[in-house]
Design an enzyme around this catalytic site. Structure first.
Site, PDB file in Angstrom:
ATOM      1  N   HIS A 163      50.786  -3.617  34.380  1.00 16.85           N
ATOM      2  CA  HIS A 163      50.445  -3.990  35.753  1.00 16.85           C
ATOM      3  C   HIS A 163      51.487  -4.881  36.402  1.00 16.85           C
ATOM      4  O   HIS A 163      51.283  -5.407  37.503  1.00 16.85           O
ATOM      5  CB  HIS A 163      49.080  -4.693  35.760  1.00 16.85           C
ATOM      6  CG  HIS A 163      48.307  -4.490  37.019  1.00 16.85           C
ATOM      7  ND1 HIS A 163      47.920  -5.518  37.846  1.00 16.85           N
ATOM      8  CD2 HIS A 163      47.840  -3.351  37.613  1.00 16.85           C
ATOM      9  CE1 HIS A 163      47.253  -5.043  38.874  1.00 16.85           C
ATOM     10  NE2 HIS A 163      47.186  -3.732  38.763  1.00 16.85           N
ATOM     11  N   LYS A 165      54.763  -6.151  38.484  1.00 15.95           N
ATOM     12  CA  LYS A 165      55.504  -5.707  39.663  1.00 15.95           C
ATOM     13  C   LYS A 165      56.706  -6.638  39.825  1.00 15.95           C
ATOM     14  O   LYS A 165      56.661  -7.597  40.598  1.00 15.95           O
ATOM     15  CB  LYS A 165      54.652  -5.756  40.936  1.00 15.95           C
ATOM     16  CG  LYS A 165      53.409  -4.862  40.934  1.00 15.95           C
ATOM     17  CD  LYS A 165      52.180  -5.678  40.710  1.00 15.95           C
ATOM     18  CE  LYS A 165      50.921  -4.811  40.797  1.00 15.95           C
ATOM     19  NZ  LYS A 165      49.705  -5.591  40.486  1.00 15.95           N
ATOM     20  N   ASP A 170      70.862  -7.720  37.747  1.00 15.34           N
ATOM     21  CA  ASP A 170      71.984  -8.377  37.076  1.00 15.34           C
ATOM     22  C   ASP A 170      71.531  -9.597  36.274  1.00 15.34           C
ATOM     23  O   ASP A 170      72.124 -10.685  36.375  1.00 15.34           O
ATOM     24  CB  ASP A 170      73.056  -8.794  38.094  1.00 15.34           C
ATOM     25  CG  ASP A 170      73.840  -7.594  38.627  1.00 15.34           C
ATOM     26  OD1 ASP A 170      73.967  -6.599  37.888  1.00 15.34           O
ATOM     27  OD2 ASP A 170      74.331  -7.659  39.765  1.00 15.34           O
TER      28      ASP A 170
END
Length: 252
Positions: A163, A165, A170
């Site tokens: 779940h 996000k 870099d």
């Protein structure tokens, strides 16, 4: 022994003088290399700390932007403009030099997928961790990314939901890994940036829901998120490719 006596001793012994000269040269070279590394690492440094909020205020100007290119969002007077906030994330991807590691539950945004495709074309390494539901979904960009050769992993053998996000652009540890694999000693200037929040990468997430997204170049945060991504990547690595192949075949 005094300094003068030490120099006299070195001058009177050619072998010792040679060894000392080489040792001094090696030390100077190492210090110079460290200085160059530091300069290259920090030459692009621009402290980024910003929170993007997606809410009903961001929808006010959607009709104005609909069908137009993102170059118009810079002229938008709406400080909550959803499309301009989305563009900021895409721009960060466009600035990636080495890697973009993405851990995302739902991904249908064409804008961010195009930014990732541009990064792939520049030779940026992209890795994706997603949920098994997204692999099965024909509307998800995960299948398109896999078709482009982007490695995808996730908790495909369990009922647990991935779940997260977030993405790390870099990340220091990932960049160092890539440089080592490519046997490159001189890195291009780059900036480690974290993009994380409640928002899924969907049209609803960026344009219809109440969401937040934090953008930060904080070294501690980027390092911690990169470490967690690397841990999950290793943990999910045993069956991901086979599961993805079978899932794509089922969807076809």
């Amino acid at each position: 022994m005094e300094i003068v006596e030490m120099f006299d001793l070195v001058r009177s012994h050619p072998i010792l003088a040679t060894v000392t000269m080489f040792a001094g040269t090696a030390l100077a070279s190492e210090l110079l290399w460290k200085a160059i590394q530091y300069a290259r690492r920090h030459s692009r440094r621009r402290r980024v700390h910003e929170v993007l909020f997606f809410n009903e205020l961001g929808e006010i100007c959607l009709d104005h932007h609909r069908g137009k290119s993102f170059t118009n969002t810079n002229d938008c007077s709406n400080s909550h403009c959803s499309l301009r906030s989305l563009e900021k994330i895409a721009v960060l991807m466009d600035e990636a030099q080495y890697s973009i590691d993405v851990a995302i539950y739902t991904f249908t945004s064409n804008t961010l997928w195009l930014a990732l495709k541009r990064a792939l074309q520049r030779g940026v390494s992209i890795r994706v961790i997603s949920d098994r539901e997204m692999v099965y979904s024909s509307s998800s960009k995960i299948q398109e990314m896999a078709a482009f050769g982007v490695p995808v992993r996730g908790p495909f053998k369990t009922d647990l939901i991935m779940h997260h996000k977030f993405c790390v652009i870099d990340g220091l540890a990932r960049v160092q890994e890539i440089l080592q694999m490519k046997q490159r000693k001189w890195p291009r200037p780059y900036e480690s940036v974290l993009v994380s929040g409640s928002v899924n990468w969907t049209n609803s997430g960026f344009g219809a829901n109440y969401e937040n997204c934090t953008i930060s170049s904080d070294e501690v945060m980027t390092r911690q998120y990169q470490e967690e991504f690397n841990r999950m990547w290793k943990f999910f690595g045993d069956t991901a490719e086979k599961f993805l192949e079978s899932s794509v075949e089922k969807c076809e």
